[in-house]
Design an enzyme around this catalytic site. Structure first.
Site, PDB file in Angstrom:
ATOM      1  CE  LYS A 102      43.688 -29.634  -1.000  1.00 33.92           C
ATOM      2  NZ  LYS A 102      43.623 -31.059  -0.638  1.00 33.92           N
TER       3      LYS A 102
HETATM    4  P1  NAD Z   1      38.297 -35.295  -9.394  1.00 37.35           P
HETATM    5  O1  NAD Z   1      38.416 -33.965 -10.035  1.00 37.35           O
HETATM    6  O2  NAD Z   1      39.066 -36.441  -9.965  1.00 37.35           O
HETATM    7  O3  NAD Z   1      36.747 -35.749  -9.344  1.00 37.35           O
HETATM    8  C1  NAD Z   1      35.745 -34.966  -8.805  1.00 37.35           C
HETATM    9  C2  NAD Z   1      34.409 -35.617  -9.132  1.00 37.35           C
HETATM   10  O4  NAD Z   1      33.352 -34.837  -8.536  1.00 37.35           O
HETATM   11  C3  NAD Z   1      34.070 -35.679 -10.622  1.00 37.35           C
HETATM   12  O5  NAD Z   1      33.355 -36.853 -10.910  1.00 37.35           O
HETATM   13  C4  NAD Z   1      33.177 -34.457 -10.815  1.00 37.35           C
HETATM   14  O6  NAD Z   1      32.327 -34.555 -11.957  1.00 37.35           O
HETATM   15  C5  NAD Z   1      32.396 -34.487  -9.529  1.00 37.35           C
HETATM   16  N1  NAD Z   1      31.798 -33.197  -9.196  1.00 37.35           N
HETATM   17  C6  NAD Z   1      32.342 -31.968  -9.297  1.00 37.35           C
HETATM   18  N2  NAD Z   1      31.450 -31.040  -8.922  1.00 37.35           N
HETATM   19  C7  NAD Z   1      30.343 -31.704  -8.566  1.00 37.35           C
HETATM   20  C8  NAD Z   1      29.083 -31.301  -8.082  1.00 37.35           C
HETATM   21  N3  NAD Z   1      28.787 -30.014  -7.915  1.00 37.35           N
HETATM   22  N4  NAD Z   1      28.173 -32.267  -7.791  1.00 37.35           N
HETATM   23  C9  NAD Z   1      28.486 -33.580  -7.965  1.00 37.35           C
HETATM   24  N5  NAD Z   1      29.658 -34.008  -8.427  1.00 37.35           N
HETATM   25  C10 NAD Z   1      30.564 -33.087  -8.724  1.00 37.35           C
HETATM   26  O7  NAD Z   1      38.645 -35.059  -7.851  1.00 37.35           O
HETATM   27  P2  NAD Z   1      39.167 -36.114  -6.786  1.00 37.35           P
HETATM   28  O8  NAD Z   1      40.643 -36.079  -6.808  1.00 37.35           O
HETATM   29  O9  NAD Z   1      38.425 -37.395  -6.961  1.00 37.35           O
HETATM   30  O10 NAD Z   1      38.711 -35.411  -5.425  1.00 37.35           O
HETATM   31  C11 NAD Z   1      37.395 -35.569  -4.896  1.00 37.35           C
HETATM   32  C12 NAD Z   1      37.401 -35.147  -3.437  1.00 37.35           C
HETATM   33  O11 NAD Z   1      38.344 -35.947  -2.723  1.00 37.35           O
HETATM   34  C13 NAD Z   1      37.815 -33.696  -3.189  1.00 37.35           C
HETATM   35  O12 NAD Z   1      37.086 -33.197  -2.088  1.00 37.35           O
HETATM   36  C14 NAD Z   1      39.272 -33.806  -2.821  1.00 37.35           C
HETATM   37  O13 NAD Z   1      39.735 -32.729  -2.029  1.00 37.35           O
HETATM   38  C15 NAD Z   1      39.263 -35.102  -2.038  1.00 37.35           C
HETATM   39  N6  NAD Z   1      40.566 -35.751  -1.954  1.00 37.35           N
HETATM   40  C16 NAD Z   1      41.241 -36.112  -3.083  1.00 37.35           C
HETATM   41  C17 NAD Z   1      42.475 -36.744  -2.945  1.00 37.35           C
HETATM   42  C18 NAD Z   1      43.232 -37.244  -4.136  1.00 37.35           C
HETATM   43  O14 NAD Z   1      44.252 -37.932  -3.941  1.00 37.35           O
HETATM   44  N7  NAD Z   1      42.817 -36.978  -5.361  1.00 37.35           N
HETATM   45  C19 NAD Z   1      43.025 -36.985  -1.675  1.00 37.35           C
HETATM   46  C20 NAD Z   1      42.273 -36.617  -0.550  1.00 37.35           C
HETATM   47  C21 NAD Z   1      41.052 -36.005  -0.709  1.00 37.35           C
END
Ligand code: NAD
Length: 410
Positions: A102
């Site tokens: 990561k």
């Molecule tokens: P993203 O950046 O597309 O979206 C994140 C979302 O969380 C946004 O809506 C943002 O406004 C919100 N957010 C940020 N800080 C916040 C807070 N303090 N309180 C409430 N909401 C908040 O990110 P993503 O890709 O959707 O990832 C979200 C989670 O999923 C992360 O933990 C990431 O590690 C995990 N994840 C993502 C993927 C992927 O393929 N993108 C894969 C596995 C896990």
């Protein structure tokens, strides 16, 4: 506990179940390599910006290091270490031939102009380029990084090391990306919870969901849940949340968020805070934003039957113990959100062969992988009579240990 200590705490539970001796603990916990790089860019106003970037490569006994890159002001080495380790166990759970890594940059990307963001991204690849590669370490998107950022990374890497679409996944479809990658993590979460209910002889129809985070993962999951007849009662983003006890019209919420930059003030909803959203009654509470949002302070107030860990590390160890004690099942991140890395793997396979699969083919393979992973987990829970999280870690540890034993210490 810090995020890394939390991950190691879960690993310890797996080690204990498997009765592994100390040497394996050292072998399987210790990250293989940690890079910390300084990223200096010239900002548009002529001043110099200095940012810190990380790439932690945890384990590659089962295949090349694999894991996302996060741009966030709170990125630090402890968090990246934790997320890198989680990737090792996640790729093992879905049984794809990768290890875990990561990375990220300590930055608030919203404060950069597009030109500064591109410069920072290219600088990062210059700094970590010699340690990544299509057969060594393959980054991908995570919080605040997207297909455009992956394109710059692919381009910068290819300039120095030759044309290499397989060095990065999560690229746009127009640039060697895979159909279905954008929705993959949300779709994988859907398959995970669908299989959990199916195992009990139930479907997702009329089940109520609350989703914290309406980014890539949360918004896709919410939209896909609509097709299953489930209800999403509340969603939120960094600016706040919205609630409707009869269920939100998610397509309209998505449109509203696209137009205004946030879900807040969606017509036909009441406002709800990011704290209250976690303790509102529903069947499935889905943290899909950042880590450690469920803690000893609020886990006793969770009013859900399941916590679907779409985000990485959303529960502290204390919260996990409280949920367990209260009979609330946490569907662990290393299984629940593994759809993203699974389709990243499919993208890489297509890149390596210069092939393009149809979206149906990608989705079908993803479904098969998640269904199979759930079967393995359900059998492990029966055999060991333990929580889904401990079963997931123990199963993953077994697979990584096996590869480590076969390869030897060298
Ligand atoms: P993203 O950046 O597309 O979206 C994140 C979302 O969380 C946004 O809506 C943002 O406004 C919100 N957010 C940020 N800080 C916040 C807070 N303090 N309180 C409430 N909401 C908040 O990110 P993503 O890709 O959707 O990832 C979200 C989670 O999923 C992360 O933990 C990431 O590690 C995990 N994840 C993502 C993927 C992927 O393929 N993108 C894969 C596995 C896990």
């Amino acid at each position: 506990m810090t995020p890394y200590q939390t991950t190691n705490h879960y690993l310890e539970q797996g080690f204990e179940l498997l009765k592994l001796d100390e040497r394996y603990k050292t072998l399987l916990i210790t990250p293989s390599r940690e890079l910390r790089v300084e990223l200096i860019i010239e900002k548009d106003d002529g001043t110099i910006g200095n940012f810190i970037g990380y790439r932690v490569q945890h384990d590659n006994s089962r295949g090349p290091f694999k894991g996302g890159l996060r741009y966030h002001p709170e990125v630090d080495v402890d968090e990246v270490r934790s997320l890198a380790s989680l990737m090792t166990w996640k790729t093992a759970i879905v049984n794809i031939p990768y290890g875990g890594a990561k990375g990220g940059i300590q930055v608030s990307p919203r404060e950069l102009t597009p030109r500064e963001l591109e410069q920072l991204t290219r600088k990062f690849i210059d700094q970590i380029g010699e340690f990544i590669g299509p057969q060594t370490d393959i980054p991908a998107p995570d919080v605040n990084t997207n297909a455009q950022i992956m394109s710059w990374m692919f381009d910068q890497y290819s300039k120095r090391y030759g044309f290499s679409p397989g060095v990065i996944t999560g690229k746009p479809v127009e640039l060697y990306g895979s159909l279905g990658r954008d929705a993959a993590t949300g779709r994988g979460c859907l398959f995970a919870i669908r299989e959990v209910y199916k195992h009990k002889g139930e479907s997702l129809k009329d089940k109520t969901f609350i989703i914290q985070g309406f980014g890539n993962v949360g918004s896709w999951l919410a939209r896909l849940l609509m097709d299953e007849g489930a209800k999403v009662l509340a969603v939120s983003d960094i600016k706040g949340g919205i609630f409707n006890g009869d269920g939100l019209d998610i397509d309209k919420v998505f449109q509203h968020a696209k137009e205004t930059g946030s879900v807040v003030e969606f017509a036909g909803s009441e406002p709800i805070s990011n704290e209250d959203i976690l303790t509102t009654e529903c069947d499935v509470l889905t943290p899909a934003a950042l880590g450690h949002v469920l803690t000893s302070k609020n886990a006793n107030d969770v009013k859900a039957k399941y916590v679907l860990e779409a985000a990485n590390g959303p529960c502290t160890a204390e919260a996990d113990a409280i949920l367990n004690r209260r009979g609330i099942v946490a569907i662990p991140d290393i299984f629940a959100n593994a759809g993203g890395v699974t389709v990243s793997y499919y993208e890489w396979v297509q890149n390596n062969q210069f092939l393009r699969w149809t979206e149906d083919e990608v989705n079908k393979r993803l479904e098969e992988t998640m269904v199979k992973a759930h079967k393995g987990l359900a059998a492990a829970m029966d055999e060991w009579s333990c929580s889904m999280r401990t079963a997931a870690f123990a199963l993953a540890i077994q697979r990584v240990k096996e590869a480590t034993d076969l390869r030897g210490l060298g």
